[in-house]
Design a protein around this motif. Structure first.
Motif, PDB file in Angstrom:
ATOM      1  N   UNK A  60       0.856  -1.193   0.000  1.00 41.97           N
ATOM      2  CA  UNK A  60       0.000   0.000   0.000  1.00 41.97           C
ATOM      3  C   UNK A  60       0.891   1.241   0.000  1.00 41.97           C
ATOM      4  N   UNK A  61       0.646   2.121  -0.951  1.00 43.37           N
ATOM      5  CA  UNK A  61       1.429   3.352  -1.032  1.00 43.37           C
ATOM      6  C   UNK A  61       0.994   4.367   0.013  1.00 43.37           C
ATOM      7  N   UNK A  62       1.770   5.429   0.167  1.00 38.40           N
ATOM      8  CA  UNK A  62       1.485   6.438   1.210  1.00 38.40           C
ATOM      9  C   UNK A  62       0.145   7.148   1.002  1.00 38.40           C
ATOM     10  N   UNK A  63      -0.373   7.096  -0.233  1.00 41.45           N
ATOM     11  CA  UNK A  63      -1.684   7.719  -0.518  1.00 41.45           C
ATOM     12  C   UNK A  63      -2.795   6.673  -0.508  1.00 41.45           C
ATOM     13  N   UNK A  64      -2.457   5.451  -0.149  1.00 43.66           N
ATOM     14  CA  UNK A  64      -3.469   4.397  -0.091  1.00 43.66           C
ATOM     15  C   UNK A  64      -3.656   3.661  -1.401  1.00 43.66           C
ATOM     16  N   UNK A  65      -2.747   3.872  -2.347  1.00 44.99           N
ATOM     17  CA  UNK A  65      -2.877   3.136  -3.631  1.00 44.99           C
ATOM     18  C   UNK A  65      -2.440   1.684  -3.458  1.00 44.99           C
ATOM     19  N   UNK A  66      -3.006   0.841  -4.324  1.00 42.86           N
ATOM     20  CA  UNK A  66      -2.550  -0.540  -4.461  1.00 42.86           C
ATOM     21  C   UNK A  66      -2.267  -0.765  -5.940  1.00 42.86           C
ATOM     22  N   UNK A  67      -1.304  -1.609  -6.236  1.00 45.13           N
ATOM     23  CA  UNK A  67      -0.835  -1.760  -7.620  1.00 45.13           C
ATOM     24  C   UNK A  67      -0.565  -0.351  -8.153  1.00 45.13           C
ATOM     25  N   UNK A  68      -1.114  -0.015  -9.310  1.00 39.50           N
ATOM     26  CA  UNK A  68      -1.000   1.392  -9.757  1.00 39.50           C
ATOM     27  C   UNK A  68      -2.387   1.994  -9.896  1.00 39.50           C
ATOM     28  N   UNK A  69      -3.224   1.687  -8.905  1.00 39.45           N
ATOM     29  CA  UNK A  69      -4.587   2.241  -8.829  1.00 39.45           C
ATOM     30  C   UNK A  69      -4.580   3.311  -7.745  1.00 39.45           C
ATOM     31  N   UNK A  70      -4.571   4.566  -8.192  1.00 42.38           N
ATOM     32  CA  UNK A  70      -4.349   5.691  -7.293  1.00 42.38           C
ATOM     33  C   UNK A  70      -5.658   6.363  -6.887  1.00 42.38           C
ATOM     34  N   UNK A  71      -5.743   6.827  -5.656  1.00 45.77           N
ATOM     35  CA  UNK A  71      -6.991   7.486  -5.228  1.00 45.77           C
ATOM     36  C   UNK A  71      -7.283   8.718  -6.083  1.00 45.77           C
ATOM     37  N   UNK A  72      -8.547   8.824  -6.500  1.00 42.43           N
ATOM     38  CA  UNK A  72      -8.934   9.994  -7.286  1.00 42.43           C
ATOM     39  C   UNK A  72      -8.595   9.882  -8.764  1.00 42.43           C
ATOM     40  N   UNK A  73      -7.941   8.806  -9.146  1.00 46.77           N
ATOM     41  CA  UNK A  73      -7.604   8.606 -10.567  1.00 46.77           C
ATOM     42  C   UNK A  73      -8.565   7.590 -11.174  1.00 46.77           C
ATOM     43  N   UNK A  74      -8.759   7.667 -12.493  1.00 43.84           N
ATOM     44  CA  UNK A  74      -9.816   6.824 -13.111  1.00 43.84           C
ATOM     45  C   UNK A  74      -9.602   5.320 -12.940  1.00 43.84           C
ATOM     46  N   UNK A  75      -8.366   4.869 -12.854  1.00 44.81           N
ATOM     47  CA  UNK A  75      -8.105   3.426 -12.839  1.00 44.81           C
ATOM     48  C   UNK A  75      -8.843   2.674 -11.740  1.00 44.81           C
ATOM     49  N   UNK A  76      -9.037   3.312 -10.608  1.00 39.59           N
ATOM     50  CA  UNK A  76      -9.660   2.621  -9.462  1.00 39.59           C
ATOM     51  C   UNK A  76     -11.117   2.298  -9.763  1.00 39.59           C
ATOM     52  N   UNK A  77     -11.716   3.040 -10.721  1.00 40.56           N
ATOM     53  CA  UNK A  77     -13.140   2.830 -11.046  1.00 40.56           C
ATOM     54  C   UNK A  77     -13.334   1.841 -12.202  1.00 40.56           C
ATOM     55  N   UNK A  78     -12.252   1.454 -12.871  1.00 44.01           N
ATOM     56  CA  UNK A  78     -12.392   0.614 -14.076  1.00 44.01           C
ATOM     57  C   UNK A  78     -12.831  -0.799 -13.689  1.00 44.01           C
ATOM     58  N   UNK A  79     -13.935  -1.240 -14.313  1.00 47.21           N
ATOM     59  CA  UNK A  79     -14.397  -2.602 -13.997  1.00 47.21           C
ATOM     60  C   UNK A  79     -14.581  -3.436 -15.267  1.00 47.21           C
ATOM     61  N   UNK A  80     -14.412  -2.795 -16.438  1.00 47.41           N
ATOM     62  CA  UNK A  80     -14.655  -3.540 -17.695  1.00 47.41           C
ATOM     63  C   UNK A  80     -13.365  -3.908 -18.416  1.00 47.41           C
ATOM     64  N   UNK A  81     -12.234  -3.611 -17.796  1.00 48.65           N
ATOM     65  CA  UNK A  81     -10.951  -4.016 -18.398  1.00 48.65           C
ATOM     66  C   UNK A  81     -10.067  -4.614 -17.308  1.00 48.65           C
ATOM     67  N   UNK A  82      -9.334  -5.661 -17.651  1.00 43.40           N
ATOM     68  CA  UNK A  82      -8.517  -6.351 -16.641  1.00 43.40           C
ATOM     69  C   UNK A  82      -7.205  -5.618 -16.364  1.00 43.40           C
TER      70      UNK A  82
END
Ligand SMILES: O=C(O)[C@H](O)[C@@H](O)[C@H](O)[C@H](O)COP(=O)(O)O
Length: 245
Positions: A146-168
């Motif tokens: 877990x990164x200092x901003x609470x990210x996991x992998x490269x899914x960052x808070x407030x960035x679109x990637x965390x919301x993606x559910x239709x692509x692996x």
């Protein structure tokens, strides 16, 4: 999806690596066909990886059958010290089994999006389907830091990637935390498709973000949940004062 998570307190970084190694091997042993482990990058897993390279552990892994993936990578050449899978290969995979079934993200692709498409194909070919199936998880174990901003992998808070559910897998053009390089990352659904998701939280520098996670803040680290078991391995230094589990 299982909402429950288990928080396990261990004494220190050495105990955390040993506990993580035992849980990883237990998941590998439970899959008598093709165990699949999704590794993570960063510094948190390094002690674990080095432990897996020791005789005590390497002999317990069926290298011919085990497959190794990575939850995200920096879009840098394999020769770059920032490359996560290269770190894992250097720490244990290359030493343990030159024939290890290593599925690296192709960071020599034209761009992160192309690398992401290629990795989707690699994952779906291994899985045998382009559909995730609760009855047949993609991975036996997913490791996460877990990164200092609470990210996991490269899914960052407030960035679109965390919301993606239709692509692996997605390309992440810019990271706002070090290292400031483009990334390629699995999204939450494939990361969740596992028997066990195992977070590694060691050291005082994790205390602040772990406190935010335990307080229930809406962070990628709190959104990441296994469809099976979600386990947080935390050493005493990482646990906020007074937060004994
Ligand atoms: O590519 C990466 O850097 C990792 O996948 C990233 O998600 C990492 O797990 C966290 O940033 C924690 O990093 P540390 O383990 O170094 O604290």
């Amino acid at each position: 999806m299982a909402e429950h998570r288990t928080i396990i307190e261990v004494s220190d970084a050495v105990a955390l690596a040993a506990a993580a190694a035992e849980r990883l091997i237990k998941q590998i042993e439970a899959n008598t066909e093709r165990p699949a482990i999704c590794l993570t990058g960063g510094s948190s897993p390094k002690r674990l990886y080095e432990l897996l390279a020791t005789d005590a552990y390497r002999k317990r892994i069926p290298w011919q059958r085990a497959h190794w993936f990575i939850g995200d990578d920096r879009f840098v050449p394999e020769s770059d010290p920032l490359n996560n899978m290269a770190m894992a290969k250097g720490a244990f995979l290359d030493a343990c089994a030159p024939v290890a079934n290593v599925h690296a993200i192709k960071t020599d692709a034209a761009n992160p999006d192309e690398a992401a498409s290629l990795y989707v194909r690699e994952l779906q070919t291994f899985h045998g389907s382009d559909k995730l199936d609760a009855a047949k998880p993609l991975f036996d174990l997913v490791l996460l830091g877990v990164g200092p901003d609470g990210h996991v992998a490269s899914l960052f808070p407030g960035y679109p990637g965390i919301e993606v559910s239709d692509r692996w897998v997605i390309g992440v053009p810019e990271a706002h935390v070090k290292p400031f390089v483009p990334r390629v990352s699995l999204t939450l659904p494939p990361l969740a498709s596992c028997h066990e998701m195992l977070f590694l939280m060691s050291g005082a520098d994790k205390r602040a973000i772990l406190g935010r996670v335990l307080a229930g803040e809406d962070l990628p680290a709190n959104r990441a949940r296994s469809r099976g078991e979600t386990v947080w391995l935390c050493d005493r230094a990482a646990l906020p004062e007074g937060d004994s589990v």
